[in-house]
Design a protein around this motif. Structure first.
Motif, PDB file in Angstrom:
ATOM      1  N   ARG A 118       0.812  -1.214   0.000  1.00 21.11           N
ATOM      2  CA  ARG A 118       0.000   0.000   0.000  1.00 21.11           C
ATOM      3  C   ARG A 118       0.848   1.268   0.000  1.00 21.11           C
ATOM      4  N   SER A 119       1.931   1.287   0.776  1.00 23.00           N
ATOM      5  CA  SER A 119       2.686   2.529   0.986  1.00 23.00           C
ATOM      6  C   SER A 119       3.958   2.625   0.162  1.00 23.00           C
ATOM      7  N   VAL A 120       4.404   1.530  -0.432  1.00 20.35           N
ATOM      8  CA  VAL A 120       5.668   1.562  -1.169  1.00 20.35           C
ATOM      9  C   VAL A 120       5.470   1.179  -2.628  1.00 20.35           C
ATOM     10  N   ILE A 121       4.928  -0.014  -2.850  1.00 21.24           N
ATOM     11  CA  ILE A 121       4.848  -0.524  -4.221  1.00 21.24           C
ATOM     12  C   ILE A 121       3.844   0.272  -5.047  1.00 21.24           C
ATOM     13  N   LEU A 122       2.648   0.492  -4.507  1.00 20.00           N
ATOM     14  CA  LEU A 122       1.626   1.209  -5.274  1.00 20.00           C
ATOM     15  C   LEU A 122       2.038   2.642  -5.628  1.00 20.00           C
ATOM     16  N   PRO A 123       2.534   3.453  -4.687  1.00 20.61           N
ATOM     17  CA  PRO A 123       2.960   4.798  -5.095  1.00 20.61           C
ATOM     18  C   PRO A 123       4.095   4.796  -6.110  1.00 20.61           C
ATOM     19  N   TRP A 124       5.032   3.868  -5.965  1.00 16.17           N
ATOM     20  CA  TRP A 124       6.170   3.840  -6.891  1.00 16.17           C
ATOM     21  C   TRP A 124       5.757   3.427  -8.301  1.00 16.17           C
ATOM     22  N   SER A 125       4.818   2.488  -8.398  1.00 16.47           N
ATOM     23  CA  SER A 125       4.458   1.932  -9.697  1.00 16.47           C
ATOM     24  C   SER A 125       3.160   2.485 -10.252  1.00 16.47           C
ATOM     25  N   ARG A 126       2.578   3.511  -9.650  1.00 19.77           N
ATOM     26  CA  ARG A 126       1.271   4.012 -10.064  1.00 19.77           C
ATOM     27  C   ARG A 126       1.211   4.420 -11.541  1.00 19.77           C
ATOM     28  N   PRO A 127       2.173   5.203 -12.054  1.00 18.87           N
ATOM     29  CA  PRO A 127       2.072   5.576 -13.481  1.00 18.87           C
ATOM     30  C   PRO A 127       2.037   4.380 -14.424  1.00 18.87           C
ATOM     31  N   ALA A 128       2.878   3.391 -14.177  1.00 20.54           N
ATOM     32  CA  ALA A 128       2.889   2.216 -15.044  1.00 20.54           C
ATOM     33  C   ALA A 128       1.626   1.384 -14.869  1.00 20.54           C
ATOM     34  N   LEU A 129       1.090   1.336 -13.664  1.00 17.21           N
ATOM     35  CA  LEU A 129      -0.150   0.597 -13.440  1.00 17.21           C
ATOM     36  C   LEU A 129      -1.306   1.241 -14.204  1.00 17.21           C
ATOM     37  N   VAL A 130      -1.353   2.565 -14.207  1.00 18.60           N
ATOM     38  CA  VAL A 130      -2.392   3.255 -14.976  1.00 18.60           C
ATOM     39  C   VAL A 130      -2.242   2.941 -16.460  1.00 18.60           C
ATOM     40  N   GLY A 131      -0.996   2.903 -16.944  1.00 22.55           N
ATOM     41  CA  GLY A 131      -0.779   2.536 -18.338  1.00 22.55           C
ATOM     42  C   GLY A 131      -1.244   1.130 -18.651  1.00 22.55           C
ATOM     43  N   GLY A 132      -1.008   0.189 -17.741  1.00 23.41           N
ATOM     44  CA  GLY A 132      -1.485  -1.175 -17.956  1.00 23.41           C
ATOM     45  C   GLY A 132      -2.996  -1.270 -17.964  1.00 23.41           C
ATOM     46  N   ILE A 133      -3.642  -0.512 -17.089  1.00 24.66           N
ATOM     47  CA  ILE A 133      -5.104  -0.510 -17.068  1.00 24.66           C
ATOM     48  C   ILE A 133      -5.658   0.085 -18.357  1.00 24.66           C
ATOM     49  N   MET A 134      -5.022   1.161 -18.853  1.00 26.47           N
ATOM     50  CA  MET A 134      -5.465   1.752 -20.117  1.00 26.47           C
ATOM     51  C   MET A 134      -5.269   0.786 -21.282  1.00 26.47           C
ATOM     52  N   LEU A 135      -4.206  -0.015 -21.219  1.00 24.31           N
ATOM     53  CA  LEU A 135      -4.001  -1.039 -22.246  1.00 24.31           C
ATOM     54  C   LEU A 135      -5.137  -2.053 -22.223  1.00 24.31           C
ATOM     55  N   GLY A 136      -5.525  -2.490 -21.040  1.00 28.52           N
ATOM     56  CA  GLY A 136      -6.664  -3.402 -20.935  1.00 28.52           C
ATOM     57  C   GLY A 136      -7.959  -2.770 -21.379  1.00 28.52           C
TER      58      GLY A 136
END
Length: 301
Positions: free
Chosen positions: A202-220
């Motif tokens: 919640r406090s480390v992985i999600l904030p660090w990877s948020r931009p790439a996660l949004v990109g993956g969701i947009m790809l889906g």
């Protein structure tokens, strides 16, 4: 050699722009007749009647957006859980085969997913899920309207479930690559301070990877918006708008695939289908622009 190489790569970049512009121009020019006859109301009229030649895009647009949102609601948590488990918790001997199986799922043809949904998911929805939801949730104030309808098995929810299975491998692959690329020192520092796995996520992985996660969701999301055959098998193919998750509907891609062979050249129906394709491209561009805006804000923060 450098000048030749620079010219070649510049030509490749310009070729993409020319192809994209040509595609947009073909759809816009082909749909000009429909826009001229129905005007801007073509975008929000829900009637699609080839007999009377009265066409509107609201019903397939609603179906496309509804099934895409439902697919992401199911796929994003599932993809995140799979990716996090593979990277953070699974033993190496298990993570490799399961990760390969998830990636191979993306190679399955869409028509296979459609047949699987028609012969497995549709009977399951008709016999168990829809009767139960209609009986116990259909009379709940506020959300009861979402569960009304005859238990045919087909509908928006079924289409969203099949799309979720198709989208999950793409989103999961992006999330897994992002988690693997995260520097190990950041993760280990959090564990060294006494953080639990949930706190690290919640406090480390999600904030660090948020931009790439949004990109993956947009790809889906892009994958779900353009899917055709799998949705055609299970959505019911009815050109109407209903707020019930069990009601049959249609999507832009499904409607084009079904009625394009029956549209004579130069007809108003063909023009309406091309106008639908143009609307689908606009929706895709808008979602992409929104994702870029979110990524820019996230990078600025």
């Amino acid at each position: 050699g450098d000048a030749i190489f620079a010219t070649m790569v510049r030509g490749c970049a310009l070729l993409i722009l020319v192809l994209m512009g040509g595609l947009i121009a073909v759809l816009a020019w082909g749909g000009a007749q429909a826009w001229g006859v129905f005007g801007p109301g073509f975008a929000w009229h829900a009637v699609w009647n080839p007999v009377s030649e009265h066409f509107g895009a609201a019903a397939p647009v609603f179906g496309s957006m509804a099934t895409t949102v439902l697919a992401l609601v199911f796929a994003v948590p599932l993809a995140f859980g799979i990716a996090f488990w593979l990277v953070e918790m699974a033993p190496a001997a298990v993570a490799g085969p399961i990760g390969m199986a998830v990636q191979l799922l993306a190679a399955v043809p869409s028509i296979i997913f459609g047949m699987w949904g028609f012969f497995v998911i549709v009977p399951l929805m008709a016999r168990h899920v829809q009767p139960w939801a209609n009986r116990y949730l259909g009379h709940v104030p506020g959300i009861g309207a979402l569960f009304h309808g005859a238990p045919f098995g087909t509908g928006l929810l079924t289409g969203g479930l099949v799309l979720a299975v198709m989208v999950t491998p793409f989103v999961c692959a992006v999330m897994r690559d992002v988690f693997v690329a995260m520097p190990a020192q950041i993760r280990e520092s959090a564990f060294g301070l006494g953080a639990t796995r949930w706190e690290v996520m919640r406090s480390v992985i999600l904030p660090w990877s948020r931009p790439a996660l949004v990109g993956g969701i947009m790809l889906g999301m892009g994958r779900a918006l353009g899917e055709t055959m799998a949705v055609t098998f299970v959505i019911g193919n009815a050109n109407r708008i209903s707020w019930s998750l069990f009601a049959p509907g249609n999507t832009i891609a499904s409607l084009i695939a079904l009625e394009f062979p029956e549209s004579p050249a130069g007809s108003l129906k063909l023009s309406a289908l091309l106008a639908l394709g143009f609307i689908l491209m606009v929706i895709s561009f808008v979602t992409l622009a929104c994702s870029r805006l979110l990524l820019r804000r996230g990078a600025g923060a």
